[in-house]
Every structure is written in structure tokens, then in C-alpha cells.
Design a protein around this motif. Structure first.
Motif, PDB file in Angstrom:
ATOM      1  N   MET A   1       0.843  -1.197   0.000  1.00  0.00           N
ATOM      2  CA  MET A   1       0.000   0.000   0.000  1.00  0.00           C
ATOM      3  C   MET A   1       0.876   1.244   0.000  1.00  0.00           C
ATOM      4  N   LYS A   2       0.671   2.138  -0.923  1.00  0.00           N
ATOM      5  CA  LYS A   2       1.482   3.348  -1.040  1.00  0.00           C
ATOM      6  C   LYS A   2       1.045   4.367   0.006  1.00  0.00           C
ATOM      7  N   LEU A   3       2.012   4.811   0.818  1.00  0.00           N
ATOM      8  CA  LEU A   3       1.721   5.782   1.858  1.00  0.00           C
ATOM      9  C   LEU A   3       1.897   7.182   1.271  1.00  0.00           C
ATOM     10  N   SER A   4       0.877   7.672   0.604  1.00  0.00           N
ATOM     11  CA  SER A   4       0.963   8.959  -0.079  1.00  0.00           C
ATOM     12  C   SER A   4       0.436  10.102   0.779  1.00  0.00           C
ATOM     13  N   SER A   5       0.131   9.833   2.042  1.00  0.00           N
ATOM     14  CA  SER A   5      -0.403  10.863   2.935  1.00  0.00           C
ATOM     15  C   SER A   5       0.329  10.800   4.259  1.00  0.00           C
ATOM     16  N   ILE A   6       0.693  11.954   4.782  1.00  0.00           N
ATOM     17  CA  ILE A   6       1.355  11.993   6.095  1.00  0.00           C
ATOM     18  C   ILE A   6       0.420  11.465   7.167  1.00  0.00           C
ATOM     19  N   ARG A   7      -0.865  11.872   7.111  1.00  0.00           N
ATOM     20  CA  ARG A   7      -1.839  11.412   8.097  1.00  0.00           C
ATOM     21  C   ARG A   7      -1.977   9.885   8.056  1.00  0.00           C
ATOM     22  N   ARG A   8      -2.094   9.329   6.844  1.00  0.00           N
ATOM     23  CA  ARG A   8      -2.249   7.878   6.724  1.00  0.00           C
ATOM     24  C   ARG A   8      -0.975   7.160   7.164  1.00  0.00           C
ATOM     25  N   ARG A   9       0.170   7.762   6.836  1.00  0.00           N
ATOM     26  CA  ARG A   9       1.440   7.168   7.217  1.00  0.00           C
ATOM     27  C   ARG A   9       1.549   7.043   8.740  1.00  0.00           C
ATOM     28  N   ILE A  10       1.138   8.107   9.451  1.00  0.00           N
ATOM     29  CA  ILE A  10       1.229   8.088  10.915  1.00  0.00           C
ATOM     30  C   ILE A  10       0.225   7.105  11.518  1.00  0.00           C
ATOM     31  N   LEU A  11      -1.019   7.142  11.032  1.00  0.00           N
ATOM     32  CA  LEU A  11      -2.059   6.283  11.601  1.00  0.00           C
ATOM     33  C   LEU A  11      -1.777   4.808  11.361  1.00  0.00           C
ATOM     34  N   ILE A  12      -1.251   4.473  10.194  1.00  0.00           N
ATOM     35  CA  ILE A  12      -1.000   3.060   9.880  1.00  0.00           C
ATOM     36  C   ILE A  12       0.050   2.475  10.815  1.00  0.00           C
ATOM     37  N   PHE A  13       1.022   3.296  11.218  1.00  0.00           N
ATOM     38  CA  PHE A  13       2.040   2.808  12.149  1.00  0.00           C
ATOM     39  C   PHE A  13       1.578   2.918  13.601  1.00  0.00           C
ATOM     40  N   LEU A  14       0.829   3.982  13.930  1.00  0.00           N
ATOM     41  CA  LEU A  14       0.508   4.253  15.322  1.00  0.00           C
ATOM     42  C   LEU A  14      -0.591   3.354  15.864  1.00  0.00           C
ATOM     43  N   ILE A  15      -1.705   3.172  15.126  1.00  0.00           N
ATOM     44  CA  ILE A  15      -2.843   2.402  15.638  1.00  0.00           C
ATOM     45  C   ILE A  15      -2.474   0.941  15.916  1.00  0.00           C
ATOM     46  N   PRO A  16      -1.843   0.219  14.970  1.00  0.00           N
ATOM     47  CA  PRO A  16      -1.443  -1.159  15.313  1.00  0.00           C
ATOM     48  C   PRO A  16      -0.483  -1.225  16.489  1.00  0.00           C
ATOM     49  N   LEU A  17       0.418  -0.250  16.577  1.00  0.00           N
ATOM     50  CA  LEU A  17       1.359  -0.260  17.691  1.00  0.00           C
ATOM     51  C   LEU A  17       0.637  -0.105  19.021  1.00  0.00           C
ATOM     52  N   LEU A  18      -0.354   0.797  19.082  1.00  0.00           N
ATOM     53  CA  LEU A  18      -1.102   0.977  20.316  1.00  0.00           C
ATOM     54  C   LEU A  18      -1.872  -0.282  20.693  1.00  0.00           C
ATOM     55  N   PHE A  19      -2.418  -0.984  19.711  1.00  0.00           N
ATOM     56  CA  PHE A  19      -3.098  -2.252  19.992  1.00  0.00           C
ATOM     57  C   PHE A  19      -2.123  -3.292  20.548  1.00  0.00           C
ATOM     58  N   VAL A  20      -0.935  -3.351  19.969  1.00  0.00           N
ATOM     59  CA  VAL A  20       0.064  -4.312  20.443  1.00  0.00           C
ATOM     60  C   VAL A  20       0.478  -3.977  21.873  1.00  0.00           C
ATOM     61  N   VAL A  21       0.744  -2.679  22.116  1.00  0.00           N
ATOM     62  CA  VAL A  21       1.137  -2.262  23.460  1.00  0.00           C
ATOM     63  C   VAL A  21       0.031  -2.564  24.463  1.00  0.00           C
ATOM     64  N   TRP A  22      -1.216  -2.234  24.094  1.00  0.00           N
ATOM     65  CA  TRP A  22      -2.345  -2.512  24.992  1.00  0.00           C
ATOM     66  C   TRP A  22      -2.447  -4.010  25.282  1.00  0.00           C
ATOM     67  N   GLY A  23      -2.321  -4.854  24.273  1.00  0.00           N
ATOM     68  CA  GLY A  23      -2.445  -6.295  24.474  1.00  0.00           C
ATOM     69  C   GLY A  23      -1.342  -6.854  25.354  1.00  0.00           C
ATOM     70  N   VAL A  24      -0.098  -6.424  25.101  1.00  0.00           N
ATOM     71  CA  VAL A  24       1.035  -6.945  25.874  1.00  0.00           C
ATOM     72  C   VAL A  24       0.917  -6.562  27.344  1.00  0.00           C
ATOM     73  N   PHE A  25       0.665  -5.291  27.591  1.00  0.00           N
ATOM     74  CA  PHE A  25       0.632  -4.857  28.989  1.00  0.00           C
ATOM     75  C   PHE A  25      -0.653  -5.298  29.691  1.00  0.00           C
ATOM     76  N   SER A  26      -1.743  -5.500  28.968  1.00  0.00           N
ATOM     77  CA  SER A  26      -2.948  -6.077  29.584  1.00  0.00           C
ATOM     78  C   SER A  26      -2.668  -7.498  30.048  1.00  0.00           C
ATOM     79  N   ALA A  27      -1.918  -8.230  29.239  1.00  0.00           N
ATOM     80  CA  ALA A  27      -1.546  -9.590  29.636  1.00  0.00           C
ATOM     81  C   ALA A  27      -0.657  -9.571  30.874  1.00  0.00           C
TER      82      ALA A  27
END
Length: 437
Positions: A1-27
């Protein structure tokens, strides 16, 4: 997927990371809390089993109890309606004869206890259960710690990750800023929109439109100076010619002096028009292709052109290290630069002075120096001498104040670094040119 937007570029990296962090520390929180509650549940279950066993005339070994808890942390008492203890699981605590129903705190020795008194509805007996207050506090502290510490780590890690991802997402904006900051003043070429994020494309397009307007404005200004210089030189030439054909022998001394002043003024105006024309041409052809050329013929020709001016003032003009060296430069531009520098050096050098041109070859560049035995340039004026029409205070020699401005423009066009200092050999000014190999 081509990251042609700064907003999309940030969200694509940030949202999955927050889910991973939430899952790890919840465990982590779940496991720590579960462990603490299981320890407490094991101790309470052991206490209950011990009470049942004692009521049946049996005992249970404490070796099955978790090492984090001791038997003395809990007690169970059964008391009849008269206040007599029918059963006591521990003699460690002496209870008051009267206890109000419900939960309460009692102090015995050095320990505080939390005691629950549950009255029976049929027999009138009281069923009393107690736990040491420190154990209850420890359970609360451990529960809070197992939740708050991982959440604090989540917060810190999320902040660090957010900063990193935002910085990474805004990298195209930083790259564009660095590109514009490192541009030469005369470089008005278009900024490419390839691989630019969607948010930056309108900005880049606007910058390109601005560059086009600036370039068009500068071109009009240069054409005006070019045309004005041509138009001025023609009538000046006519005026000078008319003055020169007048028979000077028929004039008295006062009139002859006036005509001499007129011719001198015409010569200065003609010189200024020529410099303006040269300045206009120096700002043109900024994108022409430049290749390698031998410097020695350019140096020899530049010195030959200034030999007559040096001879008139009895100034020694010399070229050191005369060898064939090639550099990436336009020979006509370099000739004009050297002509201005050598001419200035001769003009500001006193009679019987000395001007030398030095050629040095380093590992990554060629260096040319023009040095003289004149008064030099004070340090506070070394940047201003390249400005148009600037003349140092107290300067008596003639000039339009455009020579060094033209020199700097030609140097920029050829990628030559020019600087000014003091000559260690002659004590006057030293202009240094660094040319690309």
C-alpha cells in the motif's frame, strides 16, 4: 500500500502499535493480578480447610500453604450466645468479650486486625473471622501496583512510540525544509513533486509557482539593466566624441579644464554602464553546462590583460606555480573573475607595490589566490565588499562598486567558493577561490 499521505502514514504505524502495546501490557497486568489473588485465595482456602479439619478432630499440615502467607495471618472463632469461645483456630489474638456485628478493627499487641462478626439466626452463636490488617493492605497495595506500574510503562512507551512515529511520518516535511534551506540563492528550479505526500503537493506546487514568478521578475530586471546600459552608452559615446573633436588650442585654460572634467565624467558614466551590463550578464545563463578546462591559459591571459595597468603604477605582477591544472569552470567566467580581482588589487596597491596570483592543488579542490601589498580590507567590511555599489570609507581610487558583486555572482554560477582575508606574504588583501576538480 502506497503511503501517499502523512496522516495515513502516521495512523498506519501508530494504531497497530497501540493495539500491540495494549495487548502486551494487559496480559502483564492480568498475570500479576491473577498471581496475587491466587496466593490470597490459597491462604484463605487453607484456613477454611484447617477449621473444618479441626472441627472433625483432624489437622492439616502447613507445608501445602504458599510461602508468601503464614498461618497467623487469619483466624476463625465460633462463640456461643454467652460470649464463650466454642472454637478458636488460633490463640494469637485475644478478642473482646463483646463484638458488634459486621466489620470492625481491633488492636492486639503490635498488630491491627480486621474482624468480621456474623451472628447466627437459629443458635445465637457468633461466627468470627479475622485477618491481619497488614495482609489486607498488602493485598490492596499489590493489586494497585500490579495495575499502576504496567499502565505507567504503557504511558511512557506510548509517548516514546508516538514521538518516533510522528517524527518518521513528518520526515518528508523535514526533507523538503532541508532541500529549500540548502538551495543556492540563484537556484529557482522547480521542486519535484515525485514521492511527495498528498499534503505537501499543494505546497510544492505553490513554491514552484512562486519560483517562476521570481525568476520572471529577475529576468525583467536583468533585461532592463541590459537595455538601460546599452542606451546610456550610445549618447555618452557621442558626447565624448564631440568633446574630443573640439580644437583645444583655441580654448583658454578654464574652458579646457571644463572640457577635461566633462570627458572624465563621461568616462566614469561609461564605465558604470559597462559594469551594469556586465552585472546583468553575470546573472544570466545560471543553468549552462560547465565542464573541465585548463586553468593556465586563463591565468596567463588575465595577467596579460592587466599588465599595462600594472606597468603604469610600476606594480610587480607575478604568477606563482604556473602548471597545467584542470578544474570544472567556465573559462570566460573565470577570466572575468580574475580580471576583476587582479584589477582591484592593482588599483588599491601603492606605486612600486606587488600583486601575485598563486595556484595550489589540494586533494579535493583547486585553490587560486590573488594577493596584494595594499592596505587590505578591514575585517568588518569583508562581507560588505561583495554588495552592489559598496565602497569602503576613505577610499580614494575610482570605481563603480560593482566589480566584486559581479565576481561573487560569477563564482556562484560556477560553484566557486570565494573568501577574503589578509595576505601573509604581502600584508594586503588576499582573495581565495576554491574550484571543483
Amino acid at each position: 500500500m502506497k503511503l501517499s499521505s502523512i496522516r495515513r502514514r502516521i495512523l498506519i504505524f501508530l494504531i497497530p502499535l497501540l493495539f500491540v502495546v495494549w495487548g502486551v501490557f494487559s496480559a502483564i497486568v492480568y498475570n500479576l493480578t491473577e498471581e496475587e489473588l491466587y496466593e490470597t485465595h490459597d491462604a484463605q482456602t487453607f484456613q477454611l480447610a484447617s477449621v473444618i479439619a479441626q472441627l472433625q478432630g483432624d489437622t492439616i499440615s502447613s507445608e501445602h500453604l504458599d510461602e508468601h502467607h503464614v498461618i497467623g495471618d487469619y483466624f476463625v472463632v465460633i462463640r456461643d450466645a454467652s460470649g464463650n469461645d466454642i472454637y478458636k483456630s488460633s490463640d494469637k489474638v485475644v478478642l473482646p468479650k463483646t463484638l458488634k456485628p459486621g466489620v470492625q478493627e481491633i488492636e492486639h499487641g503490635r498488630d491491627d486486625w480486621v474482624v468480621w462478626n456474623f451472628p447466627g439466626q437459629k443458635t445465637g452463636q457468633h461466627y468470627i473471622i479475622g485477618v491481619i490488617f497488614d495482609e489486607a493492605i498488602e493485598l490492596a497495595d499489590q493489586t494497585v501496583a500490579t495495575v499502576s506500574i504496567p499502565l505507567a510503562l504503557v504511558l511512557v512507551f506510548s509517548i516514546i512510540a508516538t514521538i518516533f512515529i510522528v517524527k518518521r511520518g513528518l520526515r518528508p516535511l523535514t526533507a523538503l525544509s532541508e532541500t529549500l534551506a540548502t538551495r543556492e540563492p540563484g537556484n529557482l528550479g522547480k521542486v519535484t513533486t515525485e514521492k511527495q505526500p498528498d499534503e505537501l503537493v499543494p505546497i510544492v506546487d505553490s513554491l514552484n509557482m512562486l519560483f517562476d514568478k521570481i525568476e520572471e521578475h529577475l529576468a525583467r530586471e536583468q533585461r532592463f539593466i541590459d537595455d538601460a546600459a546599452h542606451e546610456i552608452r550610445t549618447p555618452l559615446t557621442v558626447v565624448k566624441a564631440q568633446c574630443q573633436v573640439i580644437e583645444r588650442e583655441t580654448l583658454d585654460d578654464a574652458t579646457r579644464l571644463r572640457f577635461d572634467n566633462i570627458i572624465e565624467g563621461v568616462d566614469r558614466a561609461t564605465h558604470l554602464a559597462a559594469k551594469l551590463l556586465e552585472h546583468a550578464r553575470a546573472g544570466q545563463d545560471t543553468h549552462k553546462e560547465i565542464t573541465e578546462h585548463d586553468l593556465l591559459p586563463v591565468l596567463q591571459e588575465s595577467l596579460a590583460q592587466q599588465a599595462h595597468a600594472a606597468l603604469d603604477k610600476n606594480v610587480e605582477l607575478q604568477l606563482l606555480q604556473s602548471e597545467h591544472v584542470e578544474a570544472v569552470v567556465d573559462p570566460e567566467d573565470l577570466g572575468a573573475v580574475l580580471g576583476n580581482l587582479i584589477g582591484n588589487a592593482i588599483r588599491h596597491t601603492p606605486v612600486d607595490g606587488q600583486v601575485i596570483v598563486v595556484l595550489n592543488r589540494d586533494a579535493d579542490h583547486i585553490q587560486l589566490s590573488v594577493e596584494d601589498s595594499g592596505p587590505g580590507v578591514p575585517e568588518e567590511f569583508r562581507e560588505k565588499v561583495f554588495e552592489r555599489f559598496f565602497r569602503m570609507p576613505g577610499q580614494s581610487s575610482s570605481g563603480a562598486g560593482l566589480g566584486l558583486s559581479i565576481t561573487q555572482t560569477l563564482c556562484r554560477r560556477n560553484g566557486i567558493e570565494i573568501s577574503i582575508g589578509k595576505s601573509e606574504r604581502l600584508g594586503g588583501a588576499c582573495f581565495v577561490l576554491k574550484l571543483k576538480k
